[in-house]
Design a protein around this motif. Structure first.
Motif, PDB file in Angstrom:
ATOM      1  N   GLU A 127      -2.493  -2.657  -3.887  1.00 14.77           N
ATOM      2  CA  GLU A 127      -3.235  -3.137  -2.724  1.00 14.77           C
ATOM      3  C   GLU A 127      -2.978  -4.617  -2.577  1.00 14.77           C
ATOM      4  O   GLU A 127      -2.869  -5.327  -3.563  1.00 14.77           O
ATOM      5  CB  GLU A 127      -4.745  -2.926  -2.921  1.00 14.77           C
ATOM      6  CG  GLU A 127      -5.136  -1.483  -3.022  1.00 14.77           C
ATOM      7  CD  GLU A 127      -6.396  -1.318  -3.869  1.00 14.77           C
ATOM      8  OE1 GLU A 127      -7.262  -2.210  -3.784  1.00 14.77           O
ATOM      9  OE2 GLU A 127      -6.483  -0.339  -4.610  1.00 14.77           O
ATOM     10  N   ARG A 175      -3.564 -11.616  -5.447  1.00 19.04           N
ATOM     11  CA  ARG A 175      -3.959 -10.809  -4.282  1.00 19.04           C
ATOM     12  C   ARG A 175      -3.479  -9.368  -4.422  1.00 19.04           C
ATOM     13  O   ARG A 175      -3.449  -8.634  -3.445  1.00 19.04           O
ATOM     14  CB  ARG A 175      -3.388 -11.418  -3.009  1.00 19.04           C
ATOM     15  CG  ARG A 175      -4.343 -12.350  -2.302  1.00 19.04           C
ATOM     16  CD  ARG A 175      -4.622 -13.544  -3.113  1.00 19.04           C
ATOM     17  NE  ARG A 175      -5.461 -14.542  -2.485  1.00 19.04           N
ATOM     18  CZ  ARG A 175      -5.953 -15.565  -3.161  1.00 19.04           C
ATOM     19  NH1 ARG A 175      -5.724 -15.698  -4.460  1.00 19.04           N
ATOM     20  NH2 ARG A 175      -6.691 -16.460  -2.547  1.00 19.04           N
ATOM     21  N   ARG A 230      -3.878  -5.646  -6.332  1.00 18.09           N
ATOM     22  CA  ARG A 230      -4.712  -4.801  -7.168  1.00 18.09           C
ATOM     23  C   ARG A 230      -4.001  -3.483  -7.386  1.00 18.09           C
ATOM     24  O   ARG A 230      -3.267  -2.999  -6.519  1.00 18.09           O
ATOM     25  CB  ARG A 230      -6.051  -4.544  -6.487  1.00 18.09           C
ATOM     26  CG  ARG A 230      -7.015  -5.689  -6.608  1.00 18.09           C
ATOM     27  CD  ARG A 230      -8.145  -5.490  -5.644  1.00 18.09           C
ATOM     28  NE  ARG A 230      -9.227  -6.403  -5.929  1.00 18.09           N
ATOM     29  CZ  ARG A 230     -10.447  -6.010  -6.306  1.00 18.09           C
ATOM     30  NH1 ARG A 230     -10.747  -4.731  -6.438  1.00 18.09           N
ATOM     31  NH2 ARG A 230     -11.378  -6.905  -6.539  1.00 18.09           N
ATOM     32  N   PRO A 250      -1.581   3.536  -5.586  1.00 14.83           N
ATOM     33  CA  PRO A 250      -0.917   2.519  -4.776  1.00 14.83           C
ATOM     34  C   PRO A 250      -1.329   1.104  -5.169  1.00 14.83           C
ATOM     35  O   PRO A 250      -2.410   0.888  -5.716  1.00 14.83           O
ATOM     36  CB  PRO A 250      -1.412   2.826  -3.363  1.00 14.83           C
ATOM     37  CG  PRO A 250      -2.760   3.411  -3.573  1.00 14.83           C
ATOM     38  CD  PRO A 250      -2.692   4.181  -4.862  1.00 14.83           C
ATOM     39  N   GLU A 261       0.814  -1.224   0.000  1.00 13.93           N
ATOM     40  CA  GLU A 261       0.000   0.000   0.000  1.00 13.93           C
ATOM     41  C   GLU A 261       0.847   1.274   0.000  1.00 13.93           C
ATOM     42  O   GLU A 261       0.325   2.360  -0.203  1.00 13.93           O
ATOM     43  CB  GLU A 261      -1.002  -0.007   1.156  1.00 13.93           C
ATOM     44  CG  GLU A 261      -0.405   0.151   2.528  1.00 13.93           C
ATOM     45  CD  GLU A 261      -1.463  -0.007   3.612  1.00 13.93           C
ATOM     46  OE1 GLU A 261      -1.184   0.366   4.750  1.00 13.93           O
ATOM     47  OE2 GLU A 261      -2.574  -0.500   3.319  1.00 13.93           O
ATOM     48  N   ASN A 262       2.151   1.131   0.229  1.00 12.59           N
ATOM     49  CA  ASN A 262       3.009   2.301   0.133  1.00 12.59           C
ATOM     50  C   ASN A 262       3.739   2.378  -1.202  1.00 12.59           C
ATOM     51  O   ASN A 262       4.513   3.293  -1.440  1.00 12.59           O
ATOM     52  CB  ASN A 262       4.021   2.306   1.272  1.00 12.59           C
ATOM     53  CG  ASN A 262       3.392   2.748   2.570  1.00 12.59           C
ATOM     54  OD1 ASN A 262       2.864   3.854   2.652  1.00 12.59           O
ATOM     55  ND2 ASN A 262       3.389   1.882   3.563  1.00 12.59           N
ATOM     56  N   THR A 318      -4.587  -8.017  -0.996  1.00 10.44           N
ATOM     57  CA  THR A 318      -5.847  -8.513  -0.436  1.00 10.44           C
ATOM     58  C   THR A 318      -5.699  -9.914   0.166  1.00 10.44           C
ATOM     59  O   THR A 318      -6.681 -10.529   0.542  1.00 10.44           O
ATOM     60  CB  THR A 318      -6.953  -8.545  -1.507  1.00 10.44           C
ATOM     61  OG1 THR A 318      -6.512  -9.415  -2.556  1.00 10.44           O
ATOM     62  CG2 THR A 318      -7.230  -7.171  -2.065  1.00 10.44           C
ATOM     63  N   GLY A 341      -7.725  -0.779  -8.392  1.00  9.54           N
ATOM     64  CA  GLY A 341      -8.871  -1.675  -8.331  1.00  9.54           C
ATOM     65  C   GLY A 341      -8.819  -2.812  -9.330  1.00  9.54           C
ATOM     66  O   GLY A 341      -9.660  -3.704  -9.315  1.00  9.54           O
TER      67      GLY A 341
END
Lengths: 337, 396
Positions: free
Chosen positions: B77, B148, B150, B75, B67-68, B79, B153
């Motif tokens: 992601e 996992r 993204r 960013p 996320e960074n 999941t 999105g």
């Protein structure tokens, strides 16, 4: 362009001002780290909104304190059933191995081949030498020691090939290892007042060997080892810590095993015509010292309470010849010099 | 999935083409010192759970890393969950490791491993199986991480058979052991296999669209040969010294057996370096070679990374890696020091440092037409693979 309107976030085209989407602020989530805020919403979980300026993001954080809560993924429910099945399998396996290891280790130890026993014995004696020091090489002392062991083992129902050695270390201790290996630590020899005391301890260790207690321990450890090596993080410090813990808990024999070894030891001493009064006196001295000298604790804490052992030893005490001649005894005392 | 839902992330401007300069290329916003608390917490929980917490610990670290990591302003992601990793691990235990432990215990208990030739063949066989499985698992772990992941999105993912990849992997592993010179070829081929099977949304990465790979490989072989020569020489020098001493010993004392001559040569090899002038020169050369070997390896690895990144394309985008040798070495040596000083518990720090390094030294060139990227068709919940993609053995 993004604007806050009541409980909504309005996203519209910068040029035409046409509304693109409207997000409920309570359903909005902040899913990025320390860079510009990336937002998503429960309604359209694939959509993303990146806010370049932190002011709006901070304002949203005030409006919705749950903004940074993690988004729940739909996948996790699917794995639920499988999780239970695998989890139960794992528990059954762990409990099974923990329960079976002590039950099976006895019969397995009786079945162990000589090759296997020797190999395990070699490993353990190498470990002892690595931790405590080299074995002593005084020729005459070694002859006296081996001779005493042979005399004691002579009356065993099944003959045992013994390999007895003294390890050069101050610790007061003795070990019976797999494959007929017995290791005395020098401190014990230093501590003994006469050869009968040494004979008593040696008879006890020979009894362990004859009863296959070291092999039993090895099998039990193997079970725990399989468990540990399959489940714990391999090669990590945690595994080392856990296996050290298992060793500490499991390194000693049970009290039943110790009593059985004692009983056989008395018999061996009697049949070898060696006085077993030494065993009684040794226990008496240990009893006095116990608590005052922590060196003793390690060896004797799993042994039957020394008071009871002394009583048993006195009751079984049989007269006999001295275990070693004066010359042999001096040689044994000097084995590490 | 409509286009609009895919991409409201164009910050409301209605422009669907990203020019990278406006957003930055790759920026990592994390710092190693920020995760000291996280690492410590993970460490403590790992100790108390004899290591079982590691799946959740790894997930937390990954989430931080992902996320960074901002790519063209958005960013990544992550999941994935700790539970998925744990279940994947349990599967591996029951399917592979437990049968292996039982079989091994059985063979050992029956005394089959005593016989040297039998145990040799058995260990050769199990060794091959494990090398194969490492290849399979690394490919699956990569797929797990990608599915996992993204970005804006859009789901990423990986196709291709892990079993086939495992075959290539085992082939190359044994070939490399026999002939080290195959390494650049091997690394490029495996990278190609991974890259061309990687997708974001409905679009795949393309490796080497304009047939430059062969030319790059020739260049890489120049770099690699330098390292290879240094390495082989540094191994040969002591062998030559030993051979020389062995010959001297057997000439001087003709009656010696080869074993005795060998032990004399072995004990003389140390004193030779002390006394002889030639010994000094030889020793100096040897030490220099030993020091040069890792630098040469880093130099090669740098060129390899540059080449492989340059050949990797996604739609209109190309990567370029700009780090110099000094920075490159600094990153690896620093991470090595951290790993050693923390006994391996500081791996997360090294990952953060690596991510920063990648962010700082990687450019993205070209333009990306976002309108062409749609969400991938297969939703990974319904792809029926269930837990298979949770076979995760990766360290990241």
């Amino acid at each position: 362009m993004v604007r806050v309107e009541l409980e909504n976030l309005q996203i519209s085209d910068l040029q035409t001002a046409e509304l693109i989407q409207r997000w409920l602020i309570s359903e909005t989530r902040w899913i990025s780290g320390k860079g510009p805020a990336a937002l998503t919403t429960a309604k359209t979980p694939d959509a993303r909104l990146i806010l370049k300026r932190p002011t709006l993001a901070n304002k949203l954080l005030d409006l919705n304190p749950d903004l940074k809560k993690p988004v729940k993924s739909a996948k996790s429910q699917k794995t639920h059933k499988m999780a239970w099945v695998l989890g139960i399998c794992a528990v059954v396996l762990i409990v099974g191995l923990l329960a079976m290891a002590p039950l099976l280790s006895g019969p397995l130890a009786k079945m162990a081949t000589d090759d296997w026993r020797q190999r395990i014995g070699k490993q353990s004696s190498a470990q002892i030498e690595a931790f405590l020091g080299k074995s002593c090489s005084g020729d005459q002392g070694q002859v006296a020691f081996s001779d005493l062991a042979r005399r004691l083992a002579y009356h065993l129902p099944v003959s045992e090939k013994l390999n007895v050695k003294v390890i050069d270390n101050d610790m007061v201790n003795a070990f019976a290892l797999s494959g007929g290996n017995i290791r005395f630590i020098r401190g014990l020899i230093d501590e003994a007042n006469d050869p009968d005391e040494i004979a008593g301890v040696l008879a006890h260790e020979i009894a362990h060997v004859a009863l296959r207690h070291p092999e039993e321990l090895a099998f039990r450890n193997m079970g725990y080892d399989i468990l540990l090596s399959t489940f714990a993080d391999s090669g990590a410090v945690t595994e080392v810590a856990a296996s050290a813990g298992i060793m500490l808990v499991n390194a000693a024999y049970s009290r039943e095993a110790e009593s059985a070894a004692d009983a056989l030891a008395f018999q061996l001493l009697k049949e070898a015509n060696i006085s077993s009064t030494g065993m009684a006196s040794f226990f008496a001295r240990i009893e006095k010292k116990e608590g005052t000298s922590p060196r003793f604790l390690k060896y004797f804490n799993s042994h039957p309470a020394t008071g009871k052992r002394r009583e048993a030893a006195t009751a079984h005490a049989s007269e006999g010849y001295a275990a070693l001649s004066v010359k042999s005894w001096q040689a044994l005392k000097a084995i590490c010099d | 999935m409509t286009e609009q839902q895919n991409d409201p992330a164009s910050d409301g401007s209605g422009v669907n083409t990203i020019k990278h300069k406006a957003f930055g290329d790759i920026i990592f916003h994390g710092r190693a010192r920020e995760i000291i608390g996280l690492v410590f917490r993970n460490f403590v929980l790992n100790i108390f759970t004899i290591g079982f917490y590691r799946f959740w610990a790894r997930t937390k670290v990954r989430r931080y890393l992902w996320e960074n990591m901002y790519i063209m302003g958005s960013p990544l992601e992550y999941t994935g969950t700790g539970r998925e990793l744990f279940l994947g691990f349990l599967m591996i235990i029951f399917v592979i490791f437990l049968p292996y432990a039982v079989l091994n215990g059985f063979l050992d208990g029956m005394g089959y491993l005593q016989d040297t030739s039998t145990s040799f063949w058995i260990s050769l066989g199990t060794g091959a199986i494990f090398v194969y499985l490492i290849g399979v698992a690394s490919y699956r772990a990569r797929r797990y991480r990608l599915t996992r992941t993204r970005w804006r999105g859009i789901r990423a993912g990986q196709t291709g058979s892990s079993w086939k990849y495992g075959l290539w992997y085992i082939l190359y592993t044994y070939l490399t052991a026999i002939l080290g010179l195959i390494m650049p070829w091997k690394n490029m081929h495996l990278w190609r296999l991974r890259t061309k099977n990687t997708f974001v949304g409905n679009r795949y990465f393309v490796f080497d669209p304009d047939n430059q790979a062969r030319k790059c490989l020739v260049g890489l072989y120049k770099n690699f040969t330098v390292f290879w020569l240094i390495l082989t020489t540094s191994v040969t020098v002591p062998v030559i010294a030993f051979w020389y001493l062995y010959q001297t010993a057997s000439n001087r004392y003709p009656g010696l057996t080869s074993e005795e001559a060998g032990s004399i040569a072995g004990s003389n090899i140390g004193s030779m370096f002390d006394k002889d002038v030639y010994g000094y020169i030889l020793l100096t050369i040897w030490v220099i070679l030993l020091l040069a070997a890792p630098v040469a390896l880093a130099w090669y690895k740098l060129h390899e990374t540059r080449a492989l990144m340059q050949l990797t394309t996604f739609e209109g985008l190309r990567l370029s890696f700009r780090a110099g040798l000094f920075k490159f070495l600094g990153m690896y040596v620093g991470n090595l020091v951290i790993t050693i000083c923390t006994l391996g518990f500081g791996t997360a720090f090294t990952q953060v440092r690596f991510a920063r390094f990648v962010g700082r030294h990687t450019d993205i060139n070209g333009e990306l037409d976002l309108a062409t990227i749609m969400q991938s068709d297969d939703d990974d919940i319904s792809n029926g693979e269930g837990l298979a993609d949770a076979f995760d053995m990766g360290a990241v």
